[in-house]
Structures are given as C-alpha cells and as structure tokens.
Write an enzyme that holds these catalytic residues in place. Structure first.
Site, PDB file in Angstrom:
ATOM      1  N   LYS A  26      70.964 -38.738 -43.697  1.00 60.66           N
ATOM      2  CA  LYS A  26      69.626 -38.592 -43.113  1.00 60.66           C
ATOM      3  C   LYS A  26      68.486 -38.608 -44.135  1.00 60.66           C
ATOM      4  O   LYS A  26      67.378 -39.031 -43.810  1.00 60.66           O
ATOM      5  CB  LYS A  26      69.547 -37.290 -42.299  1.00 60.66           C
ATOM      6  CG  LYS A  26      70.339 -37.363 -41.012  1.00 60.66           C
ATOM      7  CD  LYS A  26      70.129 -36.139 -40.146  1.00 60.66           C
ATOM      8  CE  LYS A  26      70.637 -36.411 -38.737  1.00 60.66           C
ATOM      9  NZ  LYS A  26      70.274 -35.391 -37.774  1.00 60.66           N
ATOM     10  N   SER A  33      81.384 -38.461 -32.331  1.00 60.44           N
ATOM     11  CA  SER A  33      80.032 -38.538 -31.768  1.00 60.44           C
ATOM     12  C   SER A  33      80.022 -39.052 -30.332  1.00 60.44           C
ATOM     13  O   SER A  33      80.743 -39.980 -29.976  1.00 60.44           O
ATOM     14  CB  SER A  33      79.174 -39.453 -32.640  1.00 60.44           C
ATOM     15  OG  SER A  33      77.927 -39.673 -32.016  1.00 60.44           O
ATOM     16  N   GLY A  93      69.050 -28.995 -41.489  1.00 63.75           N
ATOM     17  CA  GLY A  93      68.629 -30.252 -40.878  1.00 63.75           C
ATOM     18  C   GLY A  93      68.052 -30.087 -39.480  1.00 63.75           C
ATOM     19  O   GLY A  93      66.930 -30.525 -39.201  1.00 63.75           O
ATOM     20  N   ASN A 117      65.086 -17.778 -43.182  1.00 63.67           N
ATOM     21  CA  ASN A 117      66.247 -18.418 -43.794  1.00 63.67           C
ATOM     22  C   ASN A 117      66.777 -17.559 -44.927  1.00 63.67           C
ATOM     23  O   ASN A 117      66.012 -16.851 -45.583  1.00 63.67           O
ATOM     24  CB  ASN A 117      65.851 -19.808 -44.327  1.00 63.67           C
ATOM     25  CG  ASN A 117      67.058 -20.726 -44.484  1.00 63.67           C
ATOM     26  OD1 ASN A 117      67.743 -21.006 -43.505  1.00 63.67           O
ATOM     27  ND2 ASN A 117      67.327 -21.174 -45.683  1.00 63.67           N
ATOM     28  N   VAL A 119      70.410 -24.273 -30.912  1.00 64.80           N
ATOM     29  CA  VAL A 119      70.726 -25.700 -31.157  1.00 64.80           C
ATOM     30  C   VAL A 119      72.205 -26.004 -30.948  1.00 64.80           C
ATOM     31  O   VAL A 119      72.588 -27.153 -30.766  1.00 64.80           O
ATOM     32  CB  VAL A 119      70.363 -26.172 -32.584  1.00 64.80           C
ATOM     33  CG1 VAL A 119      68.881 -26.296 -32.763  1.00 64.80           C
ATOM     34  CG2 VAL A 119      70.997 -25.317 -33.644  1.00 64.80           C
ATOM     35  N   TYR A 127      75.739 -26.541 -29.318  1.00 59.89           N
ATOM     36  CA  TYR A 127      76.199 -26.964 -27.991  1.00 59.89           C
ATOM     37  C   TYR A 127      77.690 -26.723 -27.799  1.00 59.89           C
ATOM     38  O   TYR A 127      78.225 -27.004 -26.732  1.00 59.89           O
ATOM     39  CB  TYR A 127      75.836 -28.441 -27.718  1.00 59.89           C
ATOM     40  CG  TYR A 127      76.115 -29.379 -28.861  1.00 59.89           C
ATOM     41  CD1 TYR A 127      77.385 -29.901 -29.058  1.00 59.89           C
ATOM     42  CD2 TYR A 127      75.124 -29.717 -29.763  1.00 59.89           C
ATOM     43  CE1 TYR A 127      77.642 -30.736 -30.118  1.00 59.89           C
ATOM     44  CE2 TYR A 127      75.373 -30.563 -30.833  1.00 59.89           C
ATOM     45  CZ  TYR A 127      76.640 -31.073 -30.998  1.00 59.89           C
ATOM     46  OH  TYR A 127      76.895 -31.889 -32.064  1.00 59.89           O
TER      47      TYR A 127
HETATM   48  P1  NDP Z   1      72.715 -27.597 -41.988  1.00 59.85           P
HETATM   49  O1  NDP Z   1      73.905 -27.394 -42.840  1.00 59.85           O
HETATM   50  O2  NDP Z   1      71.670 -28.567 -42.375  1.00 59.85           O
HETATM   51  O3  NDP Z   1      71.966 -26.180 -41.789  1.00 59.85           O
HETATM   52  C1  NDP Z   1      72.682 -25.012 -41.514  1.00 59.85           C
HETATM   53  C2  NDP Z   1      71.702 -23.859 -41.373  1.00 59.85           C
HETATM   54  O4  NDP Z   1      72.429 -22.682 -41.016  1.00 59.85           O
HETATM   55  C3  NDP Z   1      70.918 -23.517 -42.620  1.00 59.85           C
HETATM   56  O5  NDP Z   1      69.629 -23.109 -42.278  1.00 59.85           O
HETATM   57  C4  NDP Z   1      71.721 -22.335 -43.177  1.00 59.85           C
HETATM   58  O6  NDP Z   1      70.946 -21.490 -44.012  1.00 59.85           O
HETATM   59  C5  NDP Z   1      72.078 -21.631 -41.905  1.00 59.85           C
HETATM   60  N1  NDP Z   1      73.174 -20.705 -42.065  1.00 59.85           N
HETATM   61  C6  NDP Z   1      74.484 -20.978 -42.284  1.00 59.85           C
HETATM   62  N2  NDP Z   1      75.187 -19.827 -42.377  1.00 59.85           N
HETATM   63  C7  NDP Z   1      74.294 -18.814 -42.228  1.00 59.85           C
HETATM   64  C8  NDP Z   1      74.397 -17.392 -42.205  1.00 59.85           C
HETATM   65  N3  NDP Z   1      75.565 -16.791 -42.377  1.00 59.85           N
HETATM   66  N4  NDP Z   1      73.264 -16.669 -41.983  1.00 59.85           N
HETATM   67  C9  NDP Z   1      72.088 -17.264 -41.797  1.00 59.85           C
HETATM   68  N5  NDP Z   1      71.930 -18.614 -41.811  1.00 59.85           N
HETATM   69  C10 NDP Z   1      73.018 -19.378 -42.019  1.00 59.85           C
HETATM   70  O7  NDP Z   1      73.287 -27.936 -40.533  1.00 59.85           O
HETATM   71  P2  NDP Z   1      72.544 -28.638 -39.294  1.00 59.85           P
HETATM   72  O8  NDP Z   1      71.137 -28.226 -39.292  1.00 59.85           O
HETATM   73  O9  NDP Z   1      72.861 -30.066 -39.289  1.00 59.85           O
HETATM   74  O10 NDP Z   1      73.318 -28.000 -38.059  1.00 59.85           O
HETATM   75  C11 NDP Z   1      73.092 -26.653 -37.670  1.00 59.85           C
HETATM   76  C12 NDP Z   1      73.613 -26.476 -36.241  1.00 59.85           C
HETATM   77  O11 NDP Z   1      72.832 -27.279 -35.355  1.00 59.85           O
HETATM   78  C13 NDP Z   1      75.064 -26.908 -36.029  1.00 59.85           C
HETATM   79  O12 NDP Z   1      75.684 -25.975 -35.174  1.00 59.85           O
HETATM   80  C14 NDP Z   1      74.934 -28.256 -35.331  1.00 59.85           C
HETATM   81  O13 NDP Z   1      76.024 -28.513 -34.491  1.00 59.85           O
HETATM   82  C15 NDP Z   1      73.663 -28.058 -34.536  1.00 59.85           C
HETATM   83  N6  NDP Z   1      72.932 -29.297 -34.247  1.00 59.85           N
HETATM   84  C16 NDP Z   1      72.526 -29.519 -32.962  1.00 59.85           C
HETATM   85  C17 NDP Z   1      71.806 -30.638 -32.639  1.00 59.85           C
HETATM   86  C18 NDP Z   1      71.391 -30.848 -31.220  1.00 59.85           C
HETATM   87  O14 NDP Z   1      70.881 -31.921 -30.890  1.00 59.85           O
HETATM   88  N7  NDP Z   1      71.555 -29.876 -30.354  1.00 59.85           N
HETATM   89  C19 NDP Z   1      71.424 -31.644 -33.667  1.00 59.85           C
HETATM   90  C20 NDP Z   1      71.883 -31.302 -34.976  1.00 59.85           C
HETATM   91  C21 NDP Z   1      72.614 -30.170 -35.240  1.00 59.85           C
HETATM   92  P3  NDP Z   1      71.342 -21.280 -45.582  1.00 59.85           P
HETATM   93  O15 NDP Z   1      71.001 -22.512 -46.328  1.00 59.85           O
HETATM   94  O16 NDP Z   1      70.473 -20.143 -45.990  1.00 59.85           O
HETATM   95  O17 NDP Z   1      72.790 -20.953 -45.613  1.00 59.85           O
END
Ligand code: NDP
Length: 287
Positions: free
Chosen positions: A72, A21, A135, A156, A233, A235
C-alpha cells in the site's frame, strides 16, 4: 460463468497473501450483474516485486487494481498522480489506469464513512475517538478529517507507528478544518474524557480479531455512554468483545464488514463509473 473474449478488461488485486480475499468474488459478481466486460484476478506479489508488477500491468493496459499489504505504501510512489487522501497518508488501496496514467486512491476511509452513515449515524461536525494508527486506522482518520468530522483524538501505543502518525496528524491539522490530536494510553483519564465527548468510538486496531476474541482495548466499560456509536474495523468475528460490551452498555454498534464492502464499491466506481449493486453482493458474500 463469464465469457472472456479478446475485449475483456483486466482488474486485479496485488499483495501477499491474497488468496483469502473476497475482492475477486465481489468485483466479478458486480461486473456480471451489470454486464461489464472485466475480469478481476488476485496476484500474490511481494513488496519488492511491485515495481515490476506495475510495469507489466501498465504495459498490458489493465484498467486498475487494488493493493493490499504489503504494497500500500510503495504503490503510492509508483503512481503518476495521487489523491489528496493518499497523499496525506502515503498509502493507497486502489489504482486507476487512464491510458497509462496511474492515479492512486484510498477507498478504505470512504468505505468507513459510508458504513457509518448507513447505520443512521451522523458524525460530521462531531467528535471521534479513534484507537490505533496502523493502516486501517489511518485511512479512517484521513477520510473522516477530510469529510468534516470536527475533532479526532487518536490513541496509539508509543510504538513503530507513532512517528508516522505524528506526521499525518500535523498534515491534517494544516490542511483540514479538523482538530486532530495524537495520544498514547499512559493516562486512561484522557481516553475516558475523549470518549465522554465523542459521538463515535472506533477500534482501528487488530485487538479482538480472531483468534484473540477475548481481547479489547476498552477494559473499563464505564467509559461507554448511551449516545456513543461504537465501530470496529474487525469483521472476524462480526461481534468483537468491544462491540458486545458496548451493546450491553446501551451503545449502538457497527462492524467492519460493510466497510470492506463499501471500499470495494468505491474502487469499482472509480474503475467503471458504475455503482456496485451492493444489495446483491451483501446477500451473496457478506451475510
Ligand atoms: P496494522 O498492522 O497496520 O495496524 C495494527 C494496529 O493495531 C496498530 O495501530 C497497532 O498499534 C494496533 N495494535 C496492535 N496490537 C495492539 C495492542 N495490543 N494494543 C493496542 N494497539 C495494538 O493493521 P491494519 O490496520 O491493516 O489492520 C487492523 C485491523 O483492521 C485488522 O483486524 C484488519 O482485519 C482490519 N481491517 C479491516 C478493514 C475493513 O475494511 N473493515 C480494512 C483493513 C483492515 P501499535 O503500532 O502501537 O502496535
């Protein structure tokens, strides 16, 4: 190099893993710059140990902490008070400790809104298309609805997040002026129509994140239009395939780097009452 004394206050990050982090560097630098007597550490704490960690931090009088995965959701239940955004999403990334009273906040969505605004894009009263309901996507959804985005279509996969997303969408429709609708990807024409009417398209999923940099949810680039701002989202990489192709189609774009910075700035403000010196932090840790 900080001079730690008996007066130094504690801030920290809880989650697992935490070693990667950037938060400790960002917050310690900001405290140094402003001459604030806090130190920020990262503690690797699994979800089932969160109650003990919170009890310890409360007893020791830590000023506050960030929470990353997997803590979280449980952290929201351990807090005494919960902000509106955290209450709607059931998740938080920040705790403020006021003399033993713990309040839970979510600043990821606040960071997103500031990152978009700093790109010169106004999405208040406009339509948004949001990919994902995990998330990061949920934090964006809730804050955008609370802040006055007029309409949000969330897409989704019908997977484990879908029923939780249905509950959050129902709460937002009940408690905010925003019209929120949840869709799956079964009919690509629904996605196309939503993007056509949107001022902003947000990828809130991990699709396209390193090492899978050749992936994107929007494979049909004819869905892009020149009035669309496309935000990712992710980076790492800073320019995902989605952003590269959107740019090629004439869209303006933004990545998740400053969302990360500004969520930190919002947490910092909650703990210290001070504005994080973001320009210095950008230069040192986000370039
Ligand atoms: P989560 O595991 O909570 O969520 C992942 C999401 O991606 C879900 O909606 C999931 O949907 C979707 N997903 C995964 N694979 C697929 C696919 N093949 N097709 C469609 N949807 C898909 O992770 P986070 O929300 O914590 O993180 C997501 C991204 O955001 C990461 O890359 C993380 O690095 C980034 N992030 C950036 C932040 C910032 O401040 N810029 C803060 C937090 C995270 P499903 O359940 O349907 O698979």
């Amino acid at each position: 190099s900080k001079h730690i004394t008996g007066h130094t206050g504690l801030l920290c990050l809880l989650g697992s893993p935490v070693a990667h982090s950037v938060s400790p560097e960002m917050h310690n630098e900001a405290c140094d710059q402003l001459g604030l007597d806090y130190t920020y550490l990262a503690f690797d704490v699994p979800e089932d140990k969160m109650p003990e960690a919170v009890q310890g931090l409360r007893t020791m009088g830590a000023r506050g902490w960030n929470i990353t995965m997997p803590g979280k959701n449980i952290m929201c239940k351990l807090a005494d008070k919960v902000s509106p955004a955290s209450e709607i999403s059931g998740a938080c990334n920040t705790i403020v400790n006021d003399n033993g009273v713990l309040t839970a906040y979510t600043t990821d969505g606040v960071g997103f809104m500031r990152a978009v605004a700093e790109n010169g894009v106004d999405i208040i009263g406009k339509k948004m298309t949001l990919l994902g309901a995990g998330g990061a996507a949920t934090a964006i959804l809730v804050q955008a609805a609370l802040d006055g985005v007029a309409e949000i279509n969330v897409f989704n996969v019908r997977d484990n997040f879908f029923s939780r997303a249905e509950e959050i969408v129902a709460r937002l429709n009940e408690r905010t002026e925003c019209k929120v609708t949840l869709h799956d990807y079964d009919d690509p024409e629904i996605l196309r129509a939503s993007i056509a009417e949107s001022a902003i398209l947000v990828n809130g999923t991990s699709v396209g994140m390193a090492p899978n940099v050749d992936r994107t949810i929007i494979t049909d680039t004819s869905m892009f239009h020149k009035d669309l701002f496309v935000f990712d989202v992710i980076y790492n990489p800073q320019e995902t395939r989605l952003l590269r192709e959107a740019k090629e189609a004439g869209c303006r774009t933004g990545n998740g780097m400053y969302m990360l910075l500004y969520q930190g700035a919002a947490s910092f403000k909650l703990w210290t009452g001070e504005e994080m010196p973001v320009e210095i932090i950008k230069e040192k840790y986000f370039s």
